[in-house]
Design an enzyme around this catalytic site. Sequence first.
Site, short mmCIF file in Angstrom:
data_model
loop_
_atom_site.label_atom_id
_atom_site.label_comp_id
_atom_site.label_asym_id
_atom_site.label_seq_id
_atom_site.Cartn_x
_atom_site.Cartn_y
_atom_site.Cartn_z
CB SER A 62 23.32 26.85 12.97
OG SER A 62 22.45 26.71 11.88
CE LYS A 75 21.58 29.56 11.09
NZ LYS A 75 20.45 28.69 11.44
CE1 TYR A 98 18.58 27.07 14.88
CE2 TYR A 98 19.26 24.88 15.53
CZ TYR A 98 19.51 26.06 14.89
OH TYR A 98 20.69 26.23 14.25
CE1 TYR A 146 22.55 30.53 7.25
CE2 TYR A 146 21.67 29.13 5.51
CZ TYR A 146 21.83 29.41 6.85
OH TYR A 146 21.29 28.57 7.80
CB VAL A 184 22.74 20.49 11.20
CG1 VAL A 184 21.34 20.85 11.64
CG2 VAL A 184 23.20 21.29 10.01
N1 GLN Z 1 23.25 25.27 6.77
C1 GLN Z 1 22.22 24.73 7.59
C2 GLN Z 1 20.85 25.08 7.03
O1 GLN Z 1 20.69 26.15 6.55
C3 GLN Z 1 22.39 25.21 8.98
C4 GLN Z 1 21.32 24.71 9.92
C5 GLN Z 1 21.81 24.38 11.29
O2 GLN Z 1 22.99 24.20 11.56
N2 GLN Z 1 20.86 24.25 12.18
O3 GLN Z 1 19.94 24.30 7.05
#
Ligand code: GLN
Length: 307
Positions: A63, A66, A243, A191, A261
């Site tokens: 993430s 992003k 988050y 994505y 993650v």
């Molecule tokens: N690719 C992961 C997902 O879509 C990314 C989530 C994350 O890093 N929090 O669940």
Amino acid sequence: MNYQKILEDIYKEIQPELKKGKVANYIPALAEVDPNQFAMTITLKSGEQFSVGKCKEEFSIQSISKVLAFSLAIHIYSKSLYKRVGVEPSGNAFNSLVQLEYEQGIPRNPFINAGAIVVMDALMSHYGGDFLTLEKILNFTRDISGDGAIKFDSSVAISEMKHASRNLSLAHLMKSFGNFDNDVRDVVKTYFKQCAIVMNTKTLSRAMLYLAFDGKDPITHREFLNGEQAKRLNALMLTCGHYDASGEFAYNVGLPGKSGVGGGIIAIVPDVMSISVWSPRLNEYGNSYAGTLALQMFTSKTGLSIF
Ligand code: GLN
């Protein structure tokens, strides 16, 4: 300040914490990583770096990517992007469906999964398809990091696509509300490839330096965002980057940050440095356990927080 000594002190203090937390296993390829690793790098305005631990070991940035996609999207769409994605903390898990139904397919912010998927949809409409969009994101990452070899790990992306029900559901729900232009599977697949970009803490910290200097890389002098856009992106990282633990991160660390993650976190000290840290075991919110703690130690020891 003796940054190397500070990082080494953190490295020592963090050792007993490296066994706490769990690796992300909903993406099977991520669960194969040795969970007890740790690395941390800071990059100063001059480009000088200080590191400890496995700073050359590559990991899946997940993430954190992003931030890259959103940088491109605000550059292209400016304020019109906010018709499709908000700027409020969600107070929910990163892959929650509930709020999206209540709020009629408009994700709360670009850092929860629904928001990042809609950003990918917008980028694909602009660049004309999945391949070209991924190339743009990769090239942007190569430009900001100065590392032309940056790529994504297709085995991680494929592994995630096999367990994609929830992300596909988020995308379908947005499509049902009319907040989606392209094919759901194409967007979600792209994505996942974006999330599967691999970097180490040295390249990642170097890459994010533009966010500490008003959108302009202090070494190459290339402007990737204007000052206004960089201000907003940092504000989003502070309020939404972790988050439903964003408040806790702001409270304990006191810096704009973004987690993934894969166990990576970036944090920005405006006008001073960018920091990256990596340790694969996660806390209950999906943020690196030891990584968060190390950043907390860093701002406490140095006083380098925005507050
Ligand atoms: N690719 C992961 C997902 O879509 C990314 C989530 C994350 O890093 N929090 O669940």
